[in-house]
Design a protein around this motif. Sequence first.
Motif, PDB file in Angstrom:
ATOM      1  N   GLY A 144       0.470  -1.159  -0.039  1.00  0.00           N
ATOM      2  CA  GLY A 144      -0.003  -0.028  -0.003  1.00  0.00           C
ATOM      3  C   GLY A 144       0.860   1.225   0.017  1.00  0.00           C
ATOM      4  N   LEU A 145       1.109   1.855  -1.006  1.00  0.00           N
ATOM      5  CA  LEU A 145       1.654   3.272  -1.105  1.00  0.00           C
ATOM      6  C   LEU A 145       1.177   4.362  -0.781  1.00  0.00           C
ATOM      7  CD1 LEU A 145       2.267   1.570  -4.411  1.00  0.00           C
ATOM      8  CD2 LEU A 145       4.212   2.841  -3.793  1.00  0.00           C
ATOM      9  N   ASP A 146      -0.266   4.589  -1.096  1.00  0.00           N
ATOM     10  CA  ASP A 146      -0.998   5.801  -0.844  1.00  0.00           C
ATOM     11  C   ASP A 146      -1.701   5.858   0.502  1.00  0.00           C
ATOM     12  OD1 ASP A 146       0.174   6.775  -3.243  1.00  0.00           O
ATOM     13  OD2 ASP A 146      -1.670   6.272  -4.234  1.00  0.00           O
ATOM     14  N   LEU A 147      -1.843   6.735   1.279  1.00  0.00           N
ATOM     15  CA  LEU A 147      -2.866   6.848   2.343  1.00  0.00           C
ATOM     16  C   LEU A 147      -3.656   8.061   2.639  1.00  0.00           C
ATOM     17  CD1 LEU A 147      -1.429   8.449   4.842  1.00  0.00           C
ATOM     18  CD2 LEU A 147      -0.498   6.165   5.538  1.00  0.00           C
ATOM     19  N   ALA A 148      -4.455   8.093   3.332  1.00  0.00           N
ATOM     20  CA  ALA A 148      -5.231   9.182   4.037  1.00  0.00           C
ATOM     21  C   ALA A 148      -5.594   8.617   5.359  1.00  0.00           C
ATOM     22  CB  ALA A 148      -6.537   9.659   3.182  1.00  0.00           C
ATOM     23  N   GLY A 149      -5.198   9.652   6.436  1.00  0.00           N
ATOM     24  CA  GLY A 149      -5.498   9.158   7.711  1.00  0.00           C
ATOM     25  C   GLY A 149      -5.618  10.392   8.711  1.00  0.00           C
ATOM     26  N   VAL A 150      -5.590  10.075   9.822  1.00  0.00           N
ATOM     27  CA  VAL A 150      -5.693  11.000  10.955  1.00  0.00           C
ATOM     28  C   VAL A 150      -4.391  10.825  11.811  1.00  0.00           C
ATOM     29  CG1 VAL A 150      -6.755  12.181  12.866  1.00  0.00           C
ATOM     30  CG2 VAL A 150      -7.869  11.102  10.815  1.00  0.00           C
ATOM     31  N   VAL A 151      -3.507  12.112  12.137  1.00  0.00           N
ATOM     32  CA  VAL A 151      -2.480  11.790  13.191  1.00  0.00           C
ATOM     33  C   VAL A 151      -2.702  11.502  14.585  1.00  0.00           C
ATOM     34  CG1 VAL A 151      -0.460  13.046  14.105  1.00  0.00           C
ATOM     35  CG2 VAL A 151      -1.107  13.263  11.605  1.00  0.00           C
ATOM     36  N   GLU A 152      -2.325  10.400  14.951  1.00  0.00           N
ATOM     37  CA  GLU A 152      -2.593  10.196  16.417  1.00  0.00           C
ATOM     38  C   GLU A 152      -1.514  10.436  17.159  1.00  0.00           C
ATOM     39  OE1 GLU A 152      -3.409   5.733  18.211  1.00  0.00           O
ATOM     40  OE2 GLU A 152      -5.014   6.723  17.312  1.00  0.00           O
ATOM     41  N   GLU A 153      -0.200  10.407  17.098  1.00  0.00           N
ATOM     42  CA  GLU A 153       0.836  10.738  17.801  1.00  0.00           C
ATOM     43  C   GLU A 153       2.064  11.243  17.032  1.00  0.00           C
ATOM     44  OE1 GLU A 153       4.006   8.336  20.550  1.00  0.00           O
ATOM     45  OE2 GLU A 153       2.212   7.269  20.110  1.00  0.00           O
ATOM     46  N   THR A 195       3.731   7.305   1.356  1.00  0.00           N
ATOM     47  CA  THR A 195       4.297   6.839   2.415  1.00  0.00           C
ATOM     48  C   THR A 195       4.934   5.769   2.805  1.00  0.00           C
ATOM     49  OG1 THR A 195       2.213   6.272   3.653  1.00  0.00           O
ATOM     50  CG2 THR A 195       2.902   8.550   3.646  1.00  0.00           C
ATOM     51  N   GLY A 196       4.695   4.777   1.918  1.00  0.00           N
ATOM     52  CA  GLY A 196       5.404   3.424   2.213  1.00  0.00           C
ATOM     53  C   GLY A 196       5.018   2.249   0.982  1.00  0.00           C
ATOM     54  N   GLY A 197       5.210   1.013   1.386  1.00  0.00           N
ATOM     55  CA  GLY A 197       4.680  -0.069   0.318  1.00  0.00           C
ATOM     56  C   GLY A 197       6.019  -0.510  -0.550  1.00  0.00           C
ATOM     57  N   VAL A 198       7.005   0.192  -0.489  1.00  0.00           N
ATOM     58  CA  VAL A 198       8.110  -0.230  -1.184  1.00  0.00           C
ATOM     59  C   VAL A 198       9.464  -0.303  -0.313  1.00  0.00           C
ATOM     60  CG1 VAL A 198       7.380   0.594  -3.387  1.00  0.00           C
ATOM     61  CG2 VAL A 198       9.002   2.183  -1.860  1.00  0.00           C
ATOM     62  N   GLY A 199      10.433  -0.974  -0.880  1.00  0.00           N
ATOM     63  CA  GLY A 199      11.860  -1.077   0.101  1.00  0.00           C
ATOM     64  C   GLY A 199      11.344  -1.772   1.333  1.00  0.00           C
ATOM     65  N   ASP A 200      11.836  -1.193   2.436  1.00  0.00           N
ATOM     66  CA  ASP A 200      11.685  -1.941   3.608  1.00  0.00           C
ATOM     67  C   ASP A 200      10.463  -0.909   4.530  1.00  0.00           C
ATOM     68  OD1 ASP A 200      13.081   0.337   4.306  1.00  0.00           O
ATOM     69  OD2 ASP A 200      14.744  -0.901   5.438  1.00  0.00           O
TER      70      ASP A 200
END
Length: 327
Positions: free
Chosen positions: A61-70, A88-93
Amino acid sequence: MRAVILHEFATPLVLGEIDKPVPGPGQVLVKVTASGVNPLDTKIRAGKAAHARRTLPAVLGLDLAGVVEEAGPGVHGFAPGDEVFGMTGGVGDVQGSLAEYAAVDVRLIARQPAALTPREAAALPLVFITAWEGLVDRAQVHAGQKVLIHGGAGGIGHVAVQIARARGAEVFATASPARLETVERLGATPIDHTATSVEEYVAEHTGGEGFDVVFDTVGGPVLDASFTAVRTYTGHVVSALGWGTHSIAPLSFSGATYSGVFTLLPLLTGRGREHHGEIMREAAALADAGALKPLLDPRHFTLADVADAHAAVESGTAQGKIVIDVG
């Protein structure tokens, strides 16, 4: 937390539980609301995306929408309760967005635009960054230019059309007959690539001079066609899929230029992440100005339905971006 895990390439994704991440320096913990699905996600799962350098076991999962919790140590500019989006992620490590929470580098995110729902925001990051890097960073598209987008109704293409129009260009876009209406609705002049040759549409729309910028989102023979369609001397071809073997003779004979886009580099190398955050802020500004809106497939999927969501992308039947509801 719940997460969808890939244990081995070319095997089914498994819904299970992993440890909830803790945000490190420069990171925020995001409670994921929605995760956009890209063709790259399906290729990674199938083991056909070595360039993504995915380490297993993995949460895709490369793409996200969400709410900052901390907020982690040293974080400024983001606080709990902020609605954010980004690639924000989903590739490499780096953990992806098919999980209830993700610890993300704040350099990669921006505040979600007020004009978009979380599902719409999650549909944008990879495709918008790719289109922006091609059209703005490489080709510097501006008013007065004629811009041709190949695959104008596709994931990257439909966003590229909107970016080029927002920057004042006259936009043309190729598509299959079934998608011509979509291209026209986005504000581009549609070109049926199945019925019109390169020479014909270059003659019709540019008087034989060629397009100032040609953005290829398809690759293969379409990139070859791009080299033929570009304006002599000052033309610029950009491709997000320039990975094959091509003759650049037509490009050379016209004295035009070529640029490639590899959107994953900041995630894979850590270099240039600030710019991805800047691009996401540009996306938010365009959306809030009414100049950007992603096309969404009407179907809803959850973490338990990720296999079905991937199948919908692979089948080519999606009518817009597939988004998974996580939160």
